[in-house]
Each structure stands twice: as structure tokens, then as C-alpha cells.
Design a protein around this motif. Structure first.
Motif, PDB file in Angstrom:
ATOM      1  N   LEU A 322       0.840  -1.193   0.000  1.00 16.32           N
ATOM      2  CA  LEU A 322       0.000   0.000   0.000  1.00 16.32           C
ATOM      3  C   LEU A 322       0.876   1.245   0.000  1.00 16.32           C
ATOM      4  O   LEU A 322       0.631   2.209  -0.714  1.00 16.32           O
ATOM      5  CB  LEU A 322      -0.891  -0.037   1.246  1.00 16.32           C
ATOM      6  N   LEU A 323       1.933   1.180   0.812  1.00 18.44           N
ATOM      7  CA  LEU A 323       2.864   2.299   0.921  1.00 18.44           C
ATOM      8  C   LEU A 323       3.513   2.575  -0.428  1.00 18.44           C
ATOM      9  O   LEU A 323       3.601   3.703  -0.880  1.00 18.44           O
ATOM     10  CB  LEU A 323       3.922   1.941   1.958  1.00 18.44           C
ATOM     11  N   GLU A 324       3.934   1.497  -1.070  1.00 15.47           N
ATOM     12  CA  GLU A 324       4.577   1.624  -2.381  1.00 15.47           C
ATOM     13  C   GLU A 324       3.619   2.259  -3.378  1.00 15.47           C
ATOM     14  O   GLU A 324       3.994   3.131  -4.148  1.00 15.47           O
ATOM     15  CB  GLU A 324       4.995   0.240  -2.914  1.00 15.47           C
ATOM     16  N   GLU A 325       2.373   1.787  -3.315  1.00 10.74           N
ATOM     17  CA  GLU A 325       1.378   2.303  -4.252  1.00 10.74           C
ATOM     18  C   GLU A 325       1.137   3.785  -4.029  1.00 10.74           C
ATOM     19  O   GLU A 325       1.041   4.568  -4.964  1.00 10.74           O
ATOM     20  CB  GLU A 325       0.065   1.521  -4.123  1.00 10.74           C
ATOM     21  N   THR A 326       1.033   4.149  -2.737  1.00  9.03           N
ATOM     22  CA  THR A 326       0.812   5.552  -2.402  1.00  9.03           C
ATOM     23  C   THR A 326       2.006   6.373  -2.867  1.00  9.03           C
ATOM     24  O   THR A 326       1.854   7.449  -3.445  1.00  9.03           O
ATOM     25  CB  THR A 326       0.642   5.720  -0.874  1.00  9.03           C
ATOM     26  N   LYS A 327       3.201   5.814  -2.619  1.00 14.43           N
ATOM     27  CA  LYS A 327       4.420   6.515  -3.014  1.00 14.43           C
ATOM     28  C   LYS A 327       4.439   6.764  -4.523  1.00 14.43           C
ATOM     29  O   LYS A 327       4.747   7.862  -4.974  1.00 14.43           O
ATOM     30  CB  LYS A 327       5.654   5.715  -2.606  1.00 14.43           C
ATOM     31  N   SER A 328       4.091   5.709  -5.275  1.00 16.61           N
ATOM     32  CA  SER A 328       4.163   5.890  -6.724  1.00 16.61           C
ATOM     33  C   SER A 328       3.093   6.852  -7.208  1.00 16.61           C
ATOM     34  O   SER A 328       3.311   7.614  -8.142  1.00 16.61           O
ATOM     35  CB  SER A 328       4.079   4.554  -7.462  1.00 16.61           C
ATOM     36  N   LYS A 329       1.948   6.859  -6.535  1.00 15.26           N
ATOM     37  CA  LYS A 329       0.907   7.818  -6.901  1.00 15.26           C
ATOM     38  C   LYS A 329       1.404   9.235  -6.636  1.00 15.26           C
ATOM     39  O   LYS A 329       1.251  10.132  -7.446  1.00 15.26           O
ATOM     40  CB  LYS A 329      -0.366   7.566  -6.078  1.00 15.26           C
ATOM     41  N   MET A 330       2.033   9.397  -5.462  1.00 15.81           N
ATOM     42  CA  MET A 330       2.529  10.723  -5.108  1.00 15.81           C
ATOM     43  C   MET A 330       3.591  11.170  -6.099  1.00 15.81           C
ATOM     44  O   MET A 330       3.574  12.302  -6.561  1.00 15.81           O
ATOM     45  CB  MET A 330       3.105  10.702  -3.690  1.00 15.81           C
ATOM     46  N   SER A 331       4.480  10.265  -6.438  1.00 13.52           N
ATOM     47  CA  SER A 331       5.544  10.629  -7.363  1.00 13.52           C
ATOM     48  C   SER A 331       4.966  11.027  -8.709  1.00 13.52           C
ATOM     49  O   SER A 331       5.459  11.948  -9.341  1.00 13.52           O
ATOM     50  CB  SER A 331       6.505   9.472  -7.564  1.00 13.52           C
TER      51      SER A 331
END
Ligand code: GDP
Ligand code: MG
Length: 338
Positions: A322-331
Motif C-alpha cells: 500500500l505504501l509503495e502504491e501511495t508513493k508511486s501515486k505521489m511521485s
């Protein structure tokens, strides 16, 4: 910013921005946990086929499943009391067939993500008065992608407007060619309403299963899939699982996705309490501490501690994802705001 780019370009840019940061590795931990040695051929025993019903809306999937359930002798003996647990077992002259009757492709997709097929044989239902429709094609693609054997049930043959030959002709376009059209796909004309052809269909399922040589080792810790699960006010977490390998016993420690616990009680599809469940058997289990998702793999564990560890790993793994997904969305947002 508004310009469309293709996937390759997007990937390249994303790489630059370190968006795809080791996503692979995140998934690996659970896969590592689930990895298994190849099973010794000598331990393998014949198991019943697991069958699902697919097809276009209103072509008669539910009616067909009902008709099949009603041909079940054991059902009649028990006074027709069947419990809905998302799967049921039919007895055909002493041989068993497990039918999954969970609606939708959701669970199906989740199971495939974990590389575990839930079913051996798909019954493709096509209404004889309607022919091949969009969801028929979708179902064919699903089954083919999963490498599942397809049996075609041409339904509603009791209707005056039924045209069996037209369905056969239409399906040749999808490499489903009936034997009398020079192919090797099994076609069975049926009527869910009159019951015509239902016993032929069951026989063809068993014949197909015979050819597939379906086997599993019943003498090992259990492993399988969660078919459906919910929270019950009185009973707590109630999960229907399909045992694929090994045997699940009352008292076994078990982990299923984010849930873990000890099997407190088990019920079969007829609502009878059972002490154990072997390969291809669907059972409802009580005793998990949480509600697992449909499609998750369950594993029998040697100890409750091991089961808890498994579930905890699963939970932290999901958090990381989930963290990775959020991170990639933010990026990506960052990317677009530049
Ligand atoms: P599903 O959407 O694929 O699950 O289809 P249903 O089982 O709900 O059936 C859709 C409609 O077709 C219902 O009105 C059924 O009564 C009807 N139906 C299903 N099977 C048959 C059949 O064999 N003959 C006839 N005449 N009607 C059928
Ligand atoms: Mg239906």
C-alpha cells in the motif's frame, strides 16, 4: 502535461523518478512463504474435479447450478436442506464433483494473481436461443488464460427458438469445435428447466476429469483457497475454504491471508459437522480471528505461532504494498506538477 504517452515511455520516465522502487521484491516475501517442494508422485491420490459455471448474463448459470444441485441424491435424502456456502458437492454414482457457485470473477482473478487456479473445469453456458454474446467471449478468454478445460453446455433447448447448431457454428470462431463439427470440445445440450441433458453433463464432467488425471496428496498439512468469508454476529469469522491439498482437521492451526487461528468447527455443504476435509472438499470453518478475503490462500500450520507469523507477515507485506502504491501515486503527482 496533457500529451498521451505509451507505456514504454511512461515506464522510462517513472524509472527516472524512482517510482517503480523494487515492487517485485515486495511481492516476493509471501511467494517465498508459499513456495513448495514438488510433490512425490507416490503420495498422490485421485481427487474430485472442481468445476465453475461461466457465461453471459441470463443464459442460465444459476438455473443450471440449481438443476444440478437437485439431481443430487444425497440432497434428497437429507430432505433437500442445503446450506449456501458458495460451493457444493454432487455425488454421481459414487464419484464426486465440486461446484463453485460464487458469483463474479473477482475471486477468480485474485486466485489467479496468486498463481493458484480454483477450478479444473469451466462449464460455459450458452443459451440456445441467444447464442454467443459478449460475456460468453469474456468467459472463454478467462478460462483459456487460466488454462482451464472448457465444457460447453448449450442451455434452454426446451425453447422453440433454440438452435443448437447455430451455437456450435458460432463457437468455432473461438476454437471451441464440437466433435460432430470435427473438433474435440465437449458440447452438451441441456435444459435447466426440464432437466434434460443434466445427467449427460455430469457424466461428461467426470470423463473430462478422468482424462485430466486430477490428483493431490491427502496426507499432508492442508492448503487451499478462501472462497468466501464474512463476519457472523454469533459465530465470528465464518470462511468457506476449498481444500486443494492435504487434509484440514478440526483443531488444526491455520492462516488465511491476514487471518489466523485454530479450526474450531467445520461444516460441509450440507450443513453437517465434519471433523476433516480432504482435497477438493469445500468446508465452512470457524475459528479465524479475522475475515480473510476471497481468493486468498490458506495454509495449515504446525503450530498456532507459525500461523500467527504467517498472518503477520501477510499484513505487513500488504502495508508495504500500500505504501509503495501511495508513493508511486505521489511521485506521479509530483511528475505532473512539474
Ligand atoms: P444467469 O444470469 O446466467 O444466472 O441466468 P438465470 O439462471 O438467472 O436464468 C435467466 C432466465 O432464463 C431465467 O428467467 C430462467 O428462468 C431462464 N432459464 C434458465 N434456464 C432455462 C432453460 O433451460 N429453459 C428456459 N426456457 N428458460 C431458462
Ligand atoms: Mg445468475
Amino acid at each position: 502535461v496533457n500529451q498521451e504517452i505509451d507505456y514504454d515511455t511512461a515506464e522510462e520516465i517513472a524509472m527516472e523518478f524512482d517510482v517503480l522502487c523494487e515492487k517485485e521484491e515486495v511481492v516476493d516475501v509471501i511467494e517465498e512463504l508459499l513456495k513448495e517442494e514438488e510433490e512425490d508422485e507416490n503420495t498422490m491420490e485421485k481427487r474430485p474435479p472442481v468445476v465453475c459455471v461461466m457465461g453471459h448474463v441470463d443464459h442460465g448459470k444459476t438455473s443450471l447450478l440449481d438443476a444440478i444441485r437437485h439431481t443430487n441424491v444425497i440432497d434428497r435424502e437429507a430432505g433437500g436442506i442445503t446450506q449456501h456456502i458458495g460451493a457444493y458437492v454432487v455425488d454421481v454414482n459414487g464419484e464426486k464433483i465440486t461446484f463453485l457457485d460464487t458469483p463474479g470473477h473477482e475471486a477468480f482473478t485474485a486466485m489467479r494473481m496468486r498463481g493458484a487456479n480454483s477450478t479444473d473445469i469451466a462449464i460455459l453456458v450458452v443459451a440456445a436461443d441467444d447464442g454467443v454474446m459478449p460475456q460468453t467471449v469474456e468467459a472463454i478468454n478467462h478460462a483459456k488464460a487460466a488454462g482451464i478445460e472448457i465444457i460447453v453446455a448449450i442451455n434452454k433447448i426446451d425453447k422453440p427458438s433454440a438452435n443448437v447448431e447455430r451455437v456450435k457454428q458460432e463457437l468455432t470462431e473461438y476454437e471451441l469445435i464440437a466433435e460432430d463439427w470435427g473438433g474435440s470440445t465437449v458440447f452438451v445440450p441441456v435444459s435447466a428447466h426440464t432437466g434434460e441433458g443434466i445427467s449427460d453433463l455430469l457424466e461428461m464432467i467426470l470423463l473430462t476429469a478422468e482424462v485430466l488425471e486430477l490428483k493431490a496428496n491427502p496426507k499432508r498439512e492442508a492448503r487451499g483457497l478462501v472462497i468466501e468469508a464474512q463476519l457472523d454476529k454469533g459465530k465470528g469469522s465464518v470462511a468457506t475454504v476449498l481444500v486443494q491439498k492435504g487434509t484440514l482437521h478440526v483443531g488444526d492451526a491455520i492462516a488465511a491471508g491476514s487471518a489466523h487461528g485454530k479450526v474450531r468447527a467445520m461444516m460441509d455443504d450440507k450443513g453437517r459437522r465434519v471433523k476433516e476435509a480432504g482435497p477438493s472438499k469445500p468446508v465452512e470453518i470457524l475459528g479465524l480471528n479475522d475475515v480473510p478475503k476471497a481468493g486468498e490462500i490458506f495454509v495449515g500450520c504446525a503450530t498456532e505461532k507459525e500461523a500467527r507469523n504467517f498472518a503477520e507477515t501477510f499484513i505487513s507485506q500488504n502495508k508495504m504494498k500500500l505504501l509503495e502504491e501511495t508513493k508511486s501515486k505521489m511521485s506521479l503527482d509530483d511528475l505532473f506538477s512539474q
